[in-house]
Motif scaffolding. Sequence first.
Motif, PDB file in Angstrom:
ATOM      1  N   SER A 236      -1.756  -4.622   9.923  1.00 56.23           N
ATOM      2  CA  SER A 236      -2.805  -5.245  10.513  1.00 56.23           C
ATOM      3  C   SER A 236      -3.688  -6.095   9.610  1.00 56.23           C
ATOM      4  CB  SER A 236      -3.604  -4.235  11.239  1.00 56.23           C
ATOM      5  OG  SER A 236      -4.173  -3.037  10.282  1.00 56.23           O
ATOM      6  N   ASN A 237      -3.505  -5.887   8.334  1.00 57.63           N
ATOM      7  CA  ASN A 237      -4.339  -6.535   7.306  1.00 57.63           C
ATOM      8  C   ASN A 237      -3.413  -6.831   6.405  1.00 57.63           C
ATOM      9  OD1 ASN A 237      -4.743  -4.166   6.202  1.00 57.63           O
ATOM     10  ND2 ASN A 237      -6.579  -3.648   7.235  1.00 57.63           N
ATOM     11  N   ILE A 238      -4.113  -7.378   4.885  1.00 58.51           N
ATOM     12  CA  ILE A 238      -3.545  -7.622   3.807  1.00 58.51           C
ATOM     13  C   ILE A 238      -3.227  -6.173   3.038  1.00 58.51           C
ATOM     14  CG2 ILE A 238      -5.509  -7.931   2.405  1.00 58.51           C
ATOM     15  CD1 ILE A 238      -2.378  -9.930   2.182  1.00 58.51           C
ATOM     16  N   GLN A 239      -3.903  -5.140   3.360  1.00 57.04           N
ATOM     17  CA  GLN A 239      -3.832  -3.982   2.532  1.00 57.04           C
ATOM     18  C   GLN A 239      -2.446  -3.140   3.236  1.00 57.04           C
ATOM     19  OE1 GLN A 239      -6.874  -4.892   3.789  1.00 57.04           O
ATOM     20  NE2 GLN A 239      -7.818  -5.494   1.635  1.00 57.04           N
ATOM     21  N   THR A 240      -2.636  -3.157   4.692  1.00 51.63           N
ATOM     22  CA  THR A 240      -1.318  -2.500   5.116  1.00 51.63           C
ATOM     23  C   THR A 240      -0.060  -3.351   5.060  1.00 51.63           C
ATOM     24  OG1 THR A 240      -2.053  -3.840   7.283  1.00 51.63           O
ATOM     25  CG2 THR A 240      -2.733  -1.202   6.760  1.00 51.63           C
ATOM     26  N   PHE A 241      -0.481  -4.574   5.041  1.00 55.92           N
ATOM     27  CA  PHE A 241       0.939  -5.434   4.418  1.00 55.92           C
ATOM     28  C   PHE A 241       1.637  -5.031   3.153  1.00 55.92           C
ATOM     29  CE2 PHE A 241       3.360  -9.155   3.162  1.00 55.92           C
ATOM     30  CZ  PHE A 241       3.802  -9.808   4.116  1.00 55.92           C
ATOM     31  N   ALA A 242       0.770  -5.002   2.138  1.00 56.90           N
ATOM     32  CA  ALA A 242       1.027  -4.387   1.043  1.00 56.90           C
ATOM     33  C   ALA A 242       1.888  -3.029   1.040  1.00 56.90           C
ATOM     34  CB  ALA A 242       0.000  -4.634  -0.213  1.00 56.90           C
ATOM     35  N   LEU A 243       1.341  -2.247   1.716  1.00 56.61           N
ATOM     36  CA  LEU A 243       1.451  -0.881   1.929  1.00 56.61           C
ATOM     37  C   LEU A 243       2.941  -0.650   2.634  1.00 56.61           C
ATOM     38  CD1 LEU A 243       1.052   2.238   1.068  1.00 56.61           C
ATOM     39  CD2 LEU A 243      -0.185   2.296   3.333  1.00 56.61           C
ATOM     40  N   MET A 244       3.192  -1.369   3.558  1.00 56.75           N
ATOM     41  CA  MET A 244       3.955  -1.293   4.691  1.00 56.75           C
ATOM     42  C   MET A 244       5.516  -2.257   4.458  1.00 56.75           C
ATOM     43  SD  MET A 244       3.210   1.218   6.690  1.00 56.75           S
ATOM     44  CE  MET A 244       1.627   2.028   7.239  1.00 56.75           C
ATOM     45  N   ILE A 245       5.073  -3.580   3.384  1.00 58.76           N
ATOM     46  CA  ILE A 245       5.874  -4.323   3.529  1.00 58.76           C
ATOM     47  C   ILE A 245       6.568  -4.254   2.065  1.00 58.76           C
ATOM     48  CG2 ILE A 245       6.734  -6.767   3.619  1.00 58.76           C
ATOM     49  CD1 ILE A 245       6.493  -5.410   6.423  1.00 58.76           C
ATOM     50  N   VAL A 246       5.607  -4.772   1.121  1.00 57.12           N
ATOM     51  CA  VAL A 246       5.568  -5.113  -0.208  1.00 57.12           C
ATOM     52  C   VAL A 246       6.213  -3.781  -0.753  1.00 57.12           C
ATOM     53  CG1 VAL A 246       4.643  -5.958  -2.369  1.00 57.12           C
ATOM     54  CG2 VAL A 246       3.878  -6.946  -0.244  1.00 57.12           C
ATOM     55  N   ALA A 247       5.334  -2.656  -0.800  1.00 55.88           N
ATOM     56  CA  ALA A 247       5.802  -1.425  -1.643  1.00 55.88           C
ATOM     57  C   ALA A 247       7.313  -0.867  -1.193  1.00 55.88           C
ATOM     58  CB  ALA A 247       4.633  -0.248  -1.231  1.00 55.88           C
TER      59      ALA A 247
END
Length: 247
Positions: free
Chosen positions: A198-209
């Motif tokens: 839903s935001n840049i933080q969850t993008f990093a957590l759910m996608i990038v990590a």
Amino acid sequence: MLTAVVDNLFFVAEFLGIVFATFVVAFVFEKIANKRSGYDGPVITTQKIAMIGLFGAISTILMMFEVPLPFAPAFYKLDFSELPIMIVTFAFGPVAGVLTEFIKILLKVMFKSTSTAFVGELANFCVGASLILPASIIYIFNKTRNGALVGSITGTIIMTVFGSVFNAVYLLPKFAQLFGMDLNAIIGMGSAINPSVSNIQTFALMIVAPVNLLKGTLISTLTIVLYKKFSPVLKQGKAFREVNMAK
């Protein structure tokens, strides 16, 4: 137009600054390790330069073969270009690893240019270095199989955490800025695949990590398996110091 060019030039300067800083860190730790082991020769030798060039070229070729991931947007893909770099890093130290990582990026830009205004190349270098640098620093002080294993696990964890934070704080906003995109459009690409984004933080957590964790795990596992097979060939020549991994 001029503003975009200037922004890109500043970004390239930042990129080179990061490369230099990473090289300095690798150099300092390798000098300390060499002093402890009683080796007073140069950190960079002719033989190392040859191996850096060779493995940099191999890594560049592997970088061209990318595997799309079902849990990430199309601009995140898996490649195995860090595998030769990890092998040459364990054989010759963190300085060789950082230089090989840089040569890989340099050759890639020369032969394929950039489609991300160098943001993708910076990401690849920094995230790759966040794996090989801690792994090789731990290994250079404990040249055993356990040292390599602990180094690889540590490197994978650091790569996962650093890559996620670096993407959220700097890379993705910079990519949006240089391409004149709305950052929400990038977040939307993630939420289209994973509704939890839903935001840049969850993008990093759910996608990038998960991308970095998967890559780090695969590269580390293959390095542990293959290193002993390659090390006798890598160490041919009187100038190569022994860096044997205990059975």
